[in-house]
Design an enzyme around this catalytic site. Sequence first.
Site, mmCIF file in Angstrom:
data_model
loop_
_atom_site.group_PDB
_atom_site.id
_atom_site.type_symbol
_atom_site.label_atom_id
_atom_site.label_comp_id
_atom_site.label_asym_id
_atom_site.label_seq_id
_atom_site.Cartn_x
_atom_site.Cartn_y
_atom_site.Cartn_z
ATOM 1 N N GLU A 113 0.855 -1.201 0.000
ATOM 2 C CA GLU A 113 0.000 0.000 0.000
ATOM 3 C C GLU A 113 0.883 1.239 0.000
ATOM 4 O O GLU A 113 2.115 1.134 0.114
ATOM 5 C CB GLU A 113 -0.931 -0.021 1.229
ATOM 6 C CG GLU A 113 -1.981 -1.115 1.143
ATOM 7 C CD GLU A 113 -2.915 -1.168 2.340
ATOM 8 O OE1 GLU A 113 -2.711 -0.416 3.307
ATOM 9 O OE2 GLU A 113 -3.842 -1.984 2.306
ATOM 10 N N HIS A 241 -8.748 9.481 3.285
ATOM 11 C CA HIS A 241 -8.329 8.410 2.379
ATOM 12 C C HIS A 241 -8.503 8.934 0.959
ATOM 13 O O HIS A 241 -9.546 9.511 0.634
ATOM 14 C CB HIS A 241 -9.185 7.159 2.597
ATOM 15 C CG HIS A 241 -8.595 5.926 1.991
ATOM 16 N ND1 HIS A 241 -8.495 5.752 0.625
ATOM 17 C CD2 HIS A 241 -8.056 4.813 2.551
ATOM 18 C CE1 HIS A 241 -7.923 4.580 0.385
ATOM 19 N NE2 HIS A 241 -7.647 3.994 1.526
ATOM 20 N N ARG A 288 -0.594 8.790 1.969
ATOM 21 C CA ARG A 288 -1.961 9.287 1.771
ATOM 22 C C ARG A 288 -2.131 10.794 1.778
ATOM 23 O O ARG A 288 -2.965 11.332 1.071
ATOM 24 C CB ARG A 288 -2.818 8.749 2.909
ATOM 25 C CG ARG A 288 -3.283 7.415 2.560
ATOM 26 C CD ARG A 288 -4.187 6.912 3.592
ATOM 27 N NE ARG A 288 -4.234 5.492 3.298
ATOM 28 C CZ ARG A 288 -4.759 4.588 4.046
ATOM 29 N NH1 ARG A 288 -5.332 4.955 5.165
ATOM 30 N NH2 ARG A 288 -4.749 3.343 3.700
ATOM 31 N N HIS A 349 -11.196 9.584 7.034
ATOM 32 C CA HIS A 349 -10.985 8.144 7.194
ATOM 33 C C HIS A 349 -10.421 7.748 8.558
ATOM 34 O O HIS A 349 -10.891 6.801 9.161
ATOM 35 C CB HIS A 349 -10.024 7.701 6.090
ATOM 36 C CG HIS A 349 -9.729 6.244 6.050
ATOM 37 N ND1 HIS A 349 -10.693 5.302 5.779
ATOM 38 C CD2 HIS A 349 -8.563 5.556 6.244
ATOM 39 C CE1 HIS A 349 -10.146 4.093 5.798
ATOM 40 N NE2 HIS A 349 -8.858 4.224 6.095
ATOM 41 N N ARG A 384 -0.673 8.736 9.301
ATOM 42 C CA ARG A 384 -0.550 7.290 9.521
ATOM 43 C C ARG A 384 -0.166 6.560 8.233
ATOM 44 O O ARG A 384 -0.750 6.800 7.171
ATOM 45 C CB ARG A 384 -1.877 6.735 10.023
ATOM 46 C CG ARG A 384 -1.898 5.223 10.161
ATOM 47 C CD ARG A 384 -3.257 4.782 10.629
ATOM 48 N NE ARG A 384 -4.265 5.041 9.637
ATOM 49 C CZ ARG A 384 -4.847 4.111 8.881
ATOM 50 N NH1 ARG A 384 -4.510 2.843 9.006
ATOM 51 N NH2 ARG A 384 -5.770 4.436 8.013
HETATM 52 P P1 FAD Z 1 -13.491 0.479 16.243
HETATM 53 O O1 FAD Z 1 -13.236 -0.748 15.500
HETATM 54 O O2 FAD Z 1 -14.082 1.611 15.510
HETATM 55 O O3 FAD Z 1 -14.461 0.107 17.461
HETATM 56 C C1 FAD Z 1 -14.999 1.142 18.265
HETATM 57 C C2 FAD Z 1 -16.074 0.537 19.133
HETATM 58 O O4 FAD Z 1 -16.491 1.474 20.117
HETATM 59 C C3 FAD Z 1 -17.332 0.159 18.368
HETATM 60 O O5 FAD Z 1 -17.751 -1.083 18.855
HETATM 61 C C4 FAD Z 1 -18.317 1.250 18.751
HETATM 62 O O6 FAD Z 1 -19.657 0.870 18.669
HETATM 63 C C5 FAD Z 1 -17.900 1.501 20.189
HETATM 64 N N1 FAD Z 1 -18.303 2.794 20.732
HETATM 65 C C6 FAD Z 1 -17.989 4.030 20.270
HETATM 66 N N2 FAD Z 1 -18.529 4.973 21.065
HETATM 67 C C7 FAD Z 1 -19.181 4.316 22.056
HETATM 68 C C8 FAD Z 1 -19.960 4.732 23.168
HETATM 69 N N3 FAD Z 1 -20.208 6.020 23.434
HETATM 70 N N4 FAD Z 1 -20.494 3.783 23.980
HETATM 71 C C9 FAD Z 1 -20.302 2.468 23.714
HETATM 72 N N5 FAD Z 1 -19.585 2.011 22.676
HETATM 73 C C10 FAD Z 1 -19.033 2.935 21.859
HETATM 74 N N6 FAD Z 1 -6.778 0.086 9.272
HETATM 75 C C11 FAD Z 1 -5.805 -0.785 8.950
HETATM 76 O O7 FAD Z 1 -4.824 -0.928 9.682
HETATM 77 N N7 FAD Z 1 -5.920 -1.511 7.810
HETATM 78 C C12 FAD Z 1 -6.969 -1.408 6.962
HETATM 79 O O8 FAD Z 1 -7.031 -2.099 5.967
HETATM 80 C C13 FAD Z 1 -7.989 -0.479 7.278
HETATM 81 N N8 FAD Z 1 -9.040 -0.301 6.434
HETATM 82 C C14 FAD Z 1 -10.064 0.521 6.838
HETATM 83 C C15 FAD Z 1 -11.175 0.625 6.029
HETATM 84 C C16 FAD Z 1 -12.261 1.388 6.434
HETATM 85 C C17 FAD Z 1 -13.470 1.498 5.552
HETATM 86 C C18 FAD Z 1 -12.209 2.063 7.681
HETATM 87 C C19 FAD Z 1 -13.369 2.888 8.152
HETATM 88 C C20 FAD Z 1 -11.067 1.989 8.469
HETATM 89 C C21 FAD Z 1 -9.993 1.221 8.059
HETATM 90 N N9 FAD Z 1 -8.848 1.108 8.838
HETATM 91 C C22 FAD Z 1 -7.858 0.242 8.489
HETATM 92 C C23 FAD Z 1 -8.777 1.745 10.143
HETATM 93 C C24 FAD Z 1 -9.102 0.686 11.217
HETATM 94 O O9 FAD Z 1 -10.165 -0.112 10.762
HETATM 95 C C25 FAD Z 1 -9.488 1.326 12.521
HETATM 96 O O10 FAD Z 1 -8.571 2.302 12.892
HETATM 97 C C26 FAD Z 1 -9.543 0.276 13.622
HETATM 98 O O11 FAD Z 1 -10.363 -0.790 13.226
HETATM 99 C C27 FAD Z 1 -10.063 0.891 14.893
HETATM 100 O O12 FAD Z 1 -10.281 -0.131 15.829
HETATM 101 P P2 FAD Z 1 -10.788 0.278 17.258
HETATM 102 O O13 FAD Z 1 -10.974 -0.988 18.030
HETATM 103 O O14 FAD Z 1 -9.934 1.320 17.842
HETATM 104 O O15 FAD Z 1 -12.206 1.003 16.996
HETATM 105 C C1 SIN Z 2 -7.291 0.554 2.694
HETATM 106 O O1 SIN Z 2 -7.571 -0.624 2.487
HETATM 107 O O2 SIN Z 2 -6.971 1.356 1.814
HETATM 108 C C2 SIN Z 2 -7.353 1.066 4.086
HETATM 109 C C3 SIN Z 2 -6.074 0.835 4.729
HETATM 110 C C4 SIN Z 2 -5.944 1.683 5.966
HETATM 111 O O3 SIN Z 2 -6.746 2.567 6.225
HETATM 112 O O4 SIN Z 2 -4.965 1.465 6.679
#
Ligand code: FAD
Ligand code: SIN
Length: 522
Positions: A113, A241, A288, A349, A384
């Site tokens: 990537e 993104h 990015r 993103h 990032r």
């Molecule tokens: P999240 O997975 O967002 O989980 C947050 C949780 O908190 C959820 O369950 C939510 O419901 C809960 N929550 C929030 N507020 C409250 C509240 N007030 N009360 C109770 N619960 C609450 N990163 C990579 O490294 N590789 C990738 O390929 C990649 N692709 C991506 C593609 C997309 C479309 C997106 C949107 C992001 C991508 N990212 C990627 C970024 C990555 O997915 C996220 O940064 C990561 O998953 C965040 O994980 P997390 O556990 O911190 O939060």
């Molecule tokens: C992607 O698949 O382009 C998302 C990767 C990321 O947000 O790290």
Amino acid sequence: MNMKTDFLIIGSGIAGLSYALKAAAFGKVCMITKADEDESNTKYAQGGIAAVMYSPDSYQKHIEDTLIAGDGLCDEEVVKMVITESAQRINELIEQGAKFDKTANGDYDLAKEGGHSEHRILHHKDNTGFEIERALLAAVHEHPNIEILDHYFAIDILTQHHLGIEVNSRKPDIECYGAYILNLRTNKIETILAKIILMASGGAGNVYATTTNPFIATGDGVAMVYRAKGKIEGMEFYQFHPTSLYNPGESPSYLISEAVRGFGGILKTIDGQEFMQKYDARKSLAPRDIVARAIDNEMKIRGDDYVYLDCRHLNKEELIKHFPNIYQKCLSIGIDMLKDYIPVVPAAHYMCGGIKVDKKGRSSIGRLYAAGECSSTGLHGANRLASNSLLEAVVYAHFAALDGIEKIKTLNFCEGIPDWNAEGTAYPEEMVLLIQSLREVQAIMTNYVGIVRSDLRLQRAFDRLEILYKENEALYLKTTISPKLCELRNLINVAYIIIKHARQRKESRGLHYTVNYPKVLS
Ligand code: FAD
Ligand code: SIN
């Protein structure tokens, strides 16, 4: 119902789930999550998780790529720590049940990537996050010490403030004792007391009008910690993104993974001309911030609403094999990526800043840890590197759990926290007030605090947001609590912090680009 638990986790994405699986051997874990248990940014992650698995890749190369993307603001110690942990944490994810694609010879099929000098992204087709979320949830369900309460919305964390003691950001001894939680099935506000609390509430993409993030991403954790006077940093670095699918009216915006460009997809203007060579030697695979800004610039110069991603020259079978969901999604709106250009635009993103934590995931508030997207560890600096966030989440969940497991032995529950007081509040008479304010926040952020900023735009954003802030605080005090009301309040807080941090940064760096302190695109 009020409750006591050893570990309270707010959020059920990769950070919360990974932490739960570690902490559960040492005490009772209660995980609350505001929507269905799998709804999270994690579930939508496409490209994969970055890790150093085989030569010719090396820790040093991954470290250098991360530092370059971070534009001088990464904490080098943190970068080294996270990246040298990568293989171990990935193996743990695999043991917990996550499956990553392999090549015919049995090695992991590593993708590339933007900003990566090697192929190092482990993935499960183009829905890696879905697979990780599935596997971790299944493991969590098996564990007798973990309870998941879905449709439980965290309103605020509890500190000495709730015991009537003054708390301010200069006080070093603020402690967190749990949280007030709205049970969305009963509409009652409950108090959950805990010895250790992990904030794992994810990002805040919905502070902008166009985002790849699902609706749950409203910055609740950052806003809660900010209100509790905890330290927040780096919020000016909101990552856009470069390539979300241009499909007006669809929200959230569907992501076209950067891995598609890693596979050979090329960005073009709508007259079919390549343009990235004007901005960076790495062309479509530059980091990015550079690609998003270049697209933004081309769209503005030409007056176009999108640019194209061209995949027509790529191996058709391999393309469909690697990106089956993206292929189907495009087909569903009449685009055959084997024959047609894909129209794409940048979309908000990833929140690079957040709750400031140390190397053990400890926030500035005692007993409160943070991991995943809501935290700011120092790994990402000003931008990032792709696919470093899932990695960061598992590494920090690990270290935070190790620290919490030690600390919990000496901790007790706090006494004297009063129940939530809803006196003097009533159900809102006009939902339109909330809906309109949300649109205004998103418009302010998109138009004045987006990919390109200026002092004047930031000043305007600040002035306009202040009006919304005052209106909403007044409404909050007299309105019965609901997720919509709280999320709006949280988004206003997050917008305020982004603007404040952006105004303090008198330079263009990484994701913060301002015309008043220009930086030549390299
Ligand atoms: P999240 O997975 O967002 O989980 C947050 C949780 O908190 C959820 O369950 C939510 O419901 C809960 N929550 C929030 N507020 C409250 C509240 N007030 N009360 C109770 N619960 C609450 N990163 C990579 O490294 N590789 C990738 O390929 C990649 N692709 C991506 C593609 C997309 C479309 C997106 C949107 C992001 C991508 N990212 C990627 C970024 C990555 O997915 C996220 O940064 C990561 O998953 C965040 O994980 P997390 O556990 O911190 O939060
Ligand atoms: C992607 O698949 O382009 C998302 C990767 C990321 O947000 O790290």
